[in-house]
Write a protein that holds these residues in place. Structure first.
Motif, PDB file in Angstrom:
ATOM      1  N   UNK A 129       0.846  -1.198   0.000  1.00  0.00           N
ATOM      2  CA  UNK A 129       0.000   0.000   0.000  1.00  0.00           C
ATOM      3  C   UNK A 129       0.880   1.246   0.000  1.00  0.00           C
ATOM      4  N   UNK A 130       0.563   2.187  -0.884  1.00  0.00           N
ATOM      5  CA  UNK A 130       1.181   3.513  -0.834  1.00  0.00           C
ATOM      6  C   UNK A 130       0.091   4.511  -0.449  1.00  0.00           C
ATOM      7  N   UNK A 184       2.086  18.617   4.120  1.00  0.00           N
ATOM      8  CA  UNK A 184       1.680  17.729   3.035  1.00  0.00           C
ATOM      9  C   UNK A 184       2.337  18.200   1.744  1.00  0.00           C
ATOM     10  N   UNK A 185       2.520  17.270   0.814  1.00  0.00           N
ATOM     11  CA  UNK A 185       2.104  15.871   0.852  1.00  0.00           C
ATOM     12  C   UNK A 185       2.966  15.043   1.807  1.00  0.00           C
ATOM     13  N   UNK A 186       2.331  14.066   2.436  1.00  0.00           N
ATOM     14  CA  UNK A 186       3.031  13.067   3.234  1.00  0.00           C
ATOM     15  C   UNK A 186       2.712  11.696   2.644  1.00  0.00           C
ATOM     16  N   UNK A 187       3.743  10.870   2.495  1.00  0.00           N
ATOM     17  CA  UNK A 187       3.584   9.549   1.880  1.00  0.00           C
ATOM     18  C   UNK A 187       4.050   8.467   2.846  1.00  0.00           C
ATOM     19  N   UNK A 188       3.373   7.315   2.795  1.00  0.00           N
ATOM     20  CA  UNK A 188       3.776   6.154   3.606  1.00  0.00           C
ATOM     21  C   UNK A 188       3.579   4.886   2.778  1.00  0.00           C
ATOM     22  N   UNK A 189       4.466   3.917   2.980  1.00  0.00           N
ATOM     23  CA  UNK A 189       4.377   2.640   2.269  1.00  0.00           C
ATOM     24  C   UNK A 189       4.304   1.508   3.292  1.00  0.00           C
ATOM     25  N   UNK A 190       3.427   0.537   2.998  1.00  0.00           N
ATOM     26  CA  UNK A 190       3.258  -0.648   3.841  1.00  0.00           C
ATOM     27  C   UNK A 190       3.437  -1.888   2.979  1.00  0.00           C
ATOM     28  N   UNK A 234      11.254   1.832  -3.280  1.00  0.00           N
ATOM     29  CA  UNK A 234      10.648   1.424  -2.013  1.00  0.00           C
ATOM     30  C   UNK A 234       9.492   0.451  -2.231  1.00  0.00           C
ATOM     31  N   UNK A 235       8.695   0.675  -3.259  1.00  0.00           N
ATOM     32  CA  UNK A 235       7.613  -0.267  -3.559  1.00  0.00           C
ATOM     33  C   UNK A 235       8.179  -1.593  -4.038  1.00  0.00           C
ATOM     34  N   UNK A 236       9.269  -1.520  -4.800  1.00  0.00           N
ATOM     35  CA  UNK A 236       9.904  -2.754  -5.272  1.00  0.00           C
ATOM     36  C   UNK A 236      10.354  -3.638  -4.121  1.00  0.00           C
ATOM     37  N   UNK A 237      10.827  -3.018  -3.040  1.00  0.00           N
ATOM     38  CA  UNK A 237      11.293  -3.790  -1.886  1.00  0.00           C
ATOM     39  C   UNK A 237      10.158  -4.593  -1.256  1.00  0.00           C
TER      40      UNK A 237
END
Length: 613
Positions: free
Chosen positions: A502-503, A579-585, A607-610
Motif C-alpha cells: 500500500x502507498x 503535506x504531501x506526506x507519503x507512507x508505504x506498507x 521502495x515499492x519494489x522492496x
C-alpha cells in the motif's frame, strides 16, 4: 593620416553595440538580464547576467537561435567568455551557478544584419525553453498598432460602484495581447478572491491562443474586485460583475506595463485602477508609512502620524481625475491599512528593517524579540480601538477586495446595525466553512436578507447532492468511516488491503506540490497496473467537496475523505507537519517507508519494489 581615418571609419561600421538593451523575458524576469548586445560582421553576441539560485544549474541548447522580425533565424555558435569577468559555458551541458548566485555569460550567434533594431532569442518553442523576446537597443520605440475595434475607445466621464446585490451569473473577461508571438506560452491570471457561494478561492491561469487572445468565464454572485495580469509584467486589480463583459487590450512589453485600454463594464474605473500604482505609487505605501512613523517619540505622535498619512493618502486619491468608483476602492484599501497599522501597530512595525543602503523591507527575522520591545509603542484602550468605518461599510464596499479580508465587526460593534445587508453578505463564506449544521441554521435565522440565506442553502443542497452521488462509488469513501475513532482510522483503512502493498498519499486539493506529485506518479502507476499494490489517497474537509470530487476523477486509486480529527491523527502518527506526506506498507501491513514532501518517482519505485518482492 587620411588612410588611417578611412580605416577607422570602416572598423566603426563593422560593429554596433547596444549598451542598455531592453527585453521581455516572461517567466525569466528577475533571474536573467541581457546587459549588452554586440552586432558584428562576424558574429552577434548576447551578454547575459544570470541571477539564479546558488548550486543550481542552467543549460542552453545547441538548437538555440536569434530571430529577426523578418523571420530569419541565426544559429548559436558557442558560449565562450569574452573577458575575465564572464564564465565559459558549453552548449547542451549543465552550467552550475557559483555560490554567489550571480554569473556573467556570453552567447555567440551567427551575425545578424548590422541595421537590426530588434530580435528574439529562443532555445525552442517548448514551455520551459529559454526565451528572450523583443531584444532592442532600448532607444528605438516600437509604434503600437491598435486593432481597428480599439482605435476609438471612449470612456465614461464618471462611474460609481454598484450597491451590493445578489445576482448570480457569469462574468466574462476577453483579452487581446498585442505583440504576442508563437512560443511565448504566456498565461493570463485571474484570482485573489473567493467567489460567493463556494469555498474555493479563484486563482487560475489561462493560456493565450496563438493569436494572443483568450476568453475567461467566471461564475459570480455580485460585482468583485479581482487581480489580473500576465507573468513577467505588472498585475493589477479590476472590477468584474455577473452578466457583464470586460474587454482588455494588453501589449507584450519590456517595461512591465502591459495594460493599454479597457472596454465594457466599468471600463474607465478599471483603466484608472491599472494606472494607480504607477501614478500614486500605492505599492510603496507601507514602506513610506514605516519611514514616517519610525522616529516618533510618543504614542500620541505615532497615532497622529498614522492619521496624517491616511488623510494625505485619501486627499491624493480625491484630487485625481479617477472615477468615483476607483477613488472609493482606493480609499477603502487605504482605510483598511490605516486600521491595521493603528490597531496592530507592534505586529506590523516589528517586521520592518532598513538595509545599509537605505532600502526598506519586511522580514520575519527576530520578530518575536522585536515585538516584545515594540508591543507598548501604540497602546489603545478598548474604547480607542473601536472604529467607525468611513468607506468600508458603504453599500458598494463588498465590491472591494479588502472588504472580504477585514473583520469590520471586530472594530465597529455597530457595523451590523448600520448595514445589515453587508453584514449578511460577509457572513456567507464563514457559514460555508462551518461543519456544524446547527450553528449554520442558527446563523441563518439571524440573517435579514433572504438572498443571502438562499446562497447558503443552495450550497448546502449541492453538498448533499454530491454526497449522495459519491456514496454509490466503490473506490470513494466519503463519510463512510466518520464514526471510526481517530486512533483506529489508519488501521481500519489498512485492513481493507491485507495481502497487498500500500502507498498512502496524504494530500489536499489546494496543495500544489501534492498535485504535482500526482502528475509525476502517473507513468509509474500505469507500469504497476495489475500488480499487487494499492494506491490510497487521504484528504480532509479543508479540501472543498466539489473540488475534490472533480479532481479525483483523474487520480487512479482509492480515495478517503476523513474527518478533521481523523486526518490530524494520521499526520501526527507519521510525525508530519506538512503535506504531501507519503507512507508505504508491505503485504503484511508493516510500515516500511515515510516521507514528507515528494521525494521523486525513482525513490517510490525502489521502495515499492522492496515490499513487492
Amino acid at each position: 593620416m587620411l588612410f588611417a581615418l578611412v580605416a577607422l571609419a570602416g572598423q566603426a561600421q563593422k560593429q554596433v553595440v547596444w549598451e542598455k538593451p531592453t527585453a521581455f523575458m516572461g517567466n525569466s524576469n528577475g533571474e536573467f538580464e541581457i546587459t549588452k548586445v554586440e552586432l558584428k560582421q562576424t558574429e552577434t553576441v548576447l551578454h547575459i547576467n544570470a541571477n539564479y539560485r546558488p548550486g543550481s544549474w542552467i543549460r542552453f541548447a545547441k538548437e538555440s537561435f536569434v530571430q529577426t522580425p523578418d523571420g530569419k533565424k541565426y544559429a548559436i555558435t558557442g558560449g565562450a567568455s569574452t573577458d575575465e569577468k564572464e564564465f565559459d559555458i558549453e552548449l547542451d551541458s549543465l552550467f552550475w551557478m557559483p555560490q554567489s548566485g550571480v554569473a556573467d555569460l556570453a552567447l555567440h550567434f551567427k551575425p545578424v544584419p548590422l541595421d537590426t533594431k530588434e530580435m528574439d532569442f529562443l532555445e525552442g518553442y517548448n514551455e520551459n525553453d529559454f526565451k528572450f523576446w523583443n531584444i532592442s537597443d532600448g532607444k528605438t520605440k516600437q509604434k503600437l498598432e491598435l486593432p481597428d475595434e480599439w482605435k476609438d475607445v471612449q470612456y465614461a466621464k464618471d462611474e460609481n460602484l454598484p450597491a451590493a446585490k445578489i445576482n448570480q451569473g457569469v462574468a466574462t473577461i476577453k483579452v487581446k495581447m498585442l505583440g504576442y508571438k508563437r512560443g511565448m506560452n504566456l498565461q493570463f491570471y485571474v484570482g485573489g478572491f473567493q467567489p460567493l457561494g463556494v469555498r474555493e478561492r479563484f486563482d487560475k491561469f489561462f493560456p493565450f491562443a496563438d493569436d494572443g487572445t483568450l476568453k475567461v468565464e467566471i461564475p459570480l454572485w455580485l460585482a468583485r474586485e479581482v487581480t489580473v495580469g500576465v507573468q513577467g509584467m505588472i498585475f493589477s486589480n479590476i472590477v468584474i460583475a455577473p452578466g457583464e463583459e470586460t474587454s482588455i487590450l494588453m501589449k507584450v512589453t519590456s517595461d512591465h506595463r502591459p495594460f493599454v485600454a479597457f472596454k465594457g463594464y466599468l471600463a474607465k474605473t478599471n483603466m484608472d485602477l491599472v494606472t494607480a500604482e504607477d501614478v500614486l505609487e500605492t505599492d510603496r505605501d507601507d514602506d513610506d508609512t514605516y519611514l514616517k512613523v519610525k522616529d516618533c517619540k510618543t504614542p500620541a505622535e505615532r497615532l497622529q502620524c498614522l492619521t496624517d498619512v491616511f488623510n494625505k493618502r485619501v486627499a491624493t486619491f480625491q484630487k485625481t481625475k479617477y472615477t468615483t468608483a476607483a477613488k472609493d476602492l482606493l480609499c477603502m484599501a487605504a482605510e483598511e491599512r490605516f486600521v491595521q497599522w493603528t490597531r496592530q501597530f507592534a505586529t506590523i512595525f516589528s517586521q520592518y528593517r532598513i538595509d545599509e543602503d537605505g532600502t526598506v523591507y519586511m522580514t520575519s527575522q527576530h520578530f518575536e524579540e522585536n515585538y516584545l520591545k515594540n508591543k507598548d509603542l501604540l497602546p489603545l484602550t478598548d474604547e480607542e480601538r473601536a472604529y467607525t468605518w468611513k468607506y468600508l461599510n458603504e453599500p458598494g464596499s463588498p465590491c472591494s477586495a479588502v472588504f472580504w479580508e477585514t473583520a469590520v465587526d471586530a472594530y465597529d460593534p455597530n457595523a451590523r446595525e448600520k448595514n445589515p445587508y453587508n453584514a449578511d453578505i460577509r457572513q456567507i463564506p464563514v457559514l460555508l466553512e462551518t461543519e456544524d449544521e446547527g450553528v449554520v441554521n442558527r446563523a441563518l435565522n439571524r440573517m435579514t436578507s433572504e438572498d443571502c440565506k438562499a446562497v447558503v442553502r443552495a450550497y448546502q443542497a449541492e453538498q448533499k447532492r454530491i454526497a449522495e452521488q459519491l456514496a454509490s462509488q466503490e473506490s470513494i469513501f466519503y463519510q463512510k468511516f466518520d464514526d471510526v475513532a481517530p486512533e483506529n482510522i489508519l488501521q481500519t483503512i489498512l485492513d481493507r488491503y491485507k495481502g497487498k502493498a500500500v502507498l498512502i498519499d496524504i494530500w489536499a486539493t489546494w496543495c500544489g506540490p501534492c498535485r504535482a506529485g500526482h502528475k509525476a506518479m502517473e507513468p509509474m502507476k500505469e507500469q504497476m497496473k495489475g500488480q499487487n499494490v494499492q494506491f490510497v489517497y487521504i484528504t480532509s474537509p479543508t479540501s472543498p467537496l466539489s473540488t475534490w470530487q472533480e479532481m479525483i476523477k483523474d487520480i487512479d486509486g482509492d480515495h478517503y475523505y476523513l474527518t478533521k480529527e481523523q486526518y490530524s491523527y494520521i499526520l501526527d502518527k507519521y510525525e508530519s507537519n506538512g503535506i504531501p506526506t507519503y507512507a508505504i506498507y508491505d503485504a503484511k501491513g508493516e510500515h516500511t517507508y515515510k516521507t514528507i514532501g515528494f521525494s521523486g518517482v525513482e525513490v517510490f519505485k525502489e521502495e515499492l519494489g522492496k515490499v513487492m518482492k
